[in-house]
Enzyme design. Sequence first.
Site, PDB file in Angstrom:
ATOM      1  N   GLU A  24       0.793  -0.979   0.054  1.00 25.50           N
ATOM      2  CA  GLU A  24      -0.012   0.010  -0.111  1.00 25.50           C
ATOM      3  C   GLU A  24       0.778   1.505  -0.114  1.00 25.50           C
ATOM      4  OE1 GLU A  24      -1.623   1.308   3.943  1.00 25.50           O
ATOM      5  OE2 GLU A  24      -1.758  -0.888   4.046  1.00 25.50           O
ATOM      6  N   GLY A  25       0.304   2.444  -0.594  1.00 26.04           N
ATOM      7  CA  GLY A  25       1.093   3.584  -0.351  1.00 26.04           C
ATOM      8  C   GLY A  25      -0.092   4.565   0.215  1.00 26.04           C
ATOM      9  N   GLY A  26       0.138   5.756   0.042  1.00 26.17           N
ATOM     10  CA  GLY A  26      -0.465   6.863   0.920  1.00 26.17           C
ATOM     11  C   GLY A  26      -1.812   6.758   0.421  1.00 26.17           C
ATOM     12  N   MET A  27      -2.047   6.612  -0.868  1.00 28.93           N
ATOM     13  CA  MET A  27      -3.500   6.579  -1.505  1.00 28.93           C
ATOM     14  C   MET A  27      -4.393   5.293  -1.687  1.00 28.93           C
ATOM     15  SD  MET A  27      -4.190   9.706  -2.630  1.00 28.93           S
ATOM     16  CE  MET A  27      -3.644  10.277  -1.128  1.00 28.93           C
ATOM     17  N   VAL A  30      -3.058  -2.624  -2.599  1.00 25.89           N
ATOM     18  CA  VAL A  30      -2.622  -3.156  -3.772  1.00 25.89           C
ATOM     19  C   VAL A  30      -2.982  -4.794  -3.476  1.00 25.89           C
ATOM     20  CG1 VAL A  30      -1.308  -3.766  -5.604  1.00 25.89           C
ATOM     21  CG2 VAL A  30      -1.123  -1.341  -4.638  1.00 25.89           C
ATOM     22  N   LYS A  45      -6.286  -2.635  -7.192  1.00 25.98           N
ATOM     23  CA  LYS A  45      -5.740  -1.278  -6.510  1.00 25.98           C
ATOM     24  C   LYS A  45      -7.181  -0.847  -5.931  1.00 25.98           C
ATOM     25  CE  LYS A  45      -1.479  -0.608  -9.019  1.00 25.98           C
ATOM     26  NZ  LYS A  45      -0.710   0.526  -9.553  1.00 25.98           N
ATOM     27  N   ASP A 135       3.313  12.344 -11.375  1.00 31.19           N
ATOM     28  CA  ASP A 135       3.777  11.814 -10.092  1.00 31.19           C
ATOM     29  C   ASP A 135       4.925  10.791 -10.509  1.00 31.19           C
ATOM     30  OD1 ASP A 135       4.017  11.859  -7.343  1.00 31.19           O
ATOM     31  OD2 ASP A 135       3.017  10.004  -7.010  1.00 31.19           O
TER      32      ASP A 135
END
Length: 222
Positions: A24-27, A30, A45, A135
Amino acid sequence: MSTGIYTPGVTLLDRYRVEYYLAEGGMQQVFKATDQTFDRPIVVKVPKNPSAEKRFARSARMSARVTHSNVAKTLDYFESDGRSHLVEEFIPGLDLRDLLDRKFNYLDPHLAAHVIHQLAKAVAASHHAGVLHRDLKPSNIMVSDDPSITVVKITDFGIAKMTEHEFVEGMKDEDSITGSQTVLGALPYMAPEMIRDPKHAGFPADIWALGAILYRLVSGVV
């Protein structure tokens, strides 16, 4: 370890069977999954918060316009149980940030040139399609886990477009680990205009990011 939104075995749209939580990331979170219609591995996602919902729809539209061997294929986009879902091809390996963190401080110049060549081709294809990534950074680049880094693919078009509020909060909120990591992870690769006036940033911002990534690859520092 973070708790996944979905547990293994859950089937979405009677088609996509979740196998396991990947990352996972900030948004987003997965998940590795199986497309049961075509019996192929995929990733699903899922946004972690409401502010990412519109970005997922935008990302699906943007990435679907780009067809290139160095861009992760967008296979589907749907909404289920009030959540957006983005389906992409599964790329065996890891992201470039993990590769640099775990295995290399920097790359041999020839290998760095290979990686940046693949990325430049992907960016050129996206710009020819009228798509700005916004990004580009190592964590949004998937690579194969082999000595020659044979596979290089860009992912997550448009998902992590940060608002001014999110940028400021991420910089000052030390308690928000994922938020601050998202901002601090993006900052070294952001063109000045992405910070000063992101709404009017254009294709040159992606070129700046490529240069910043190349600097990291050959020097070992951001």
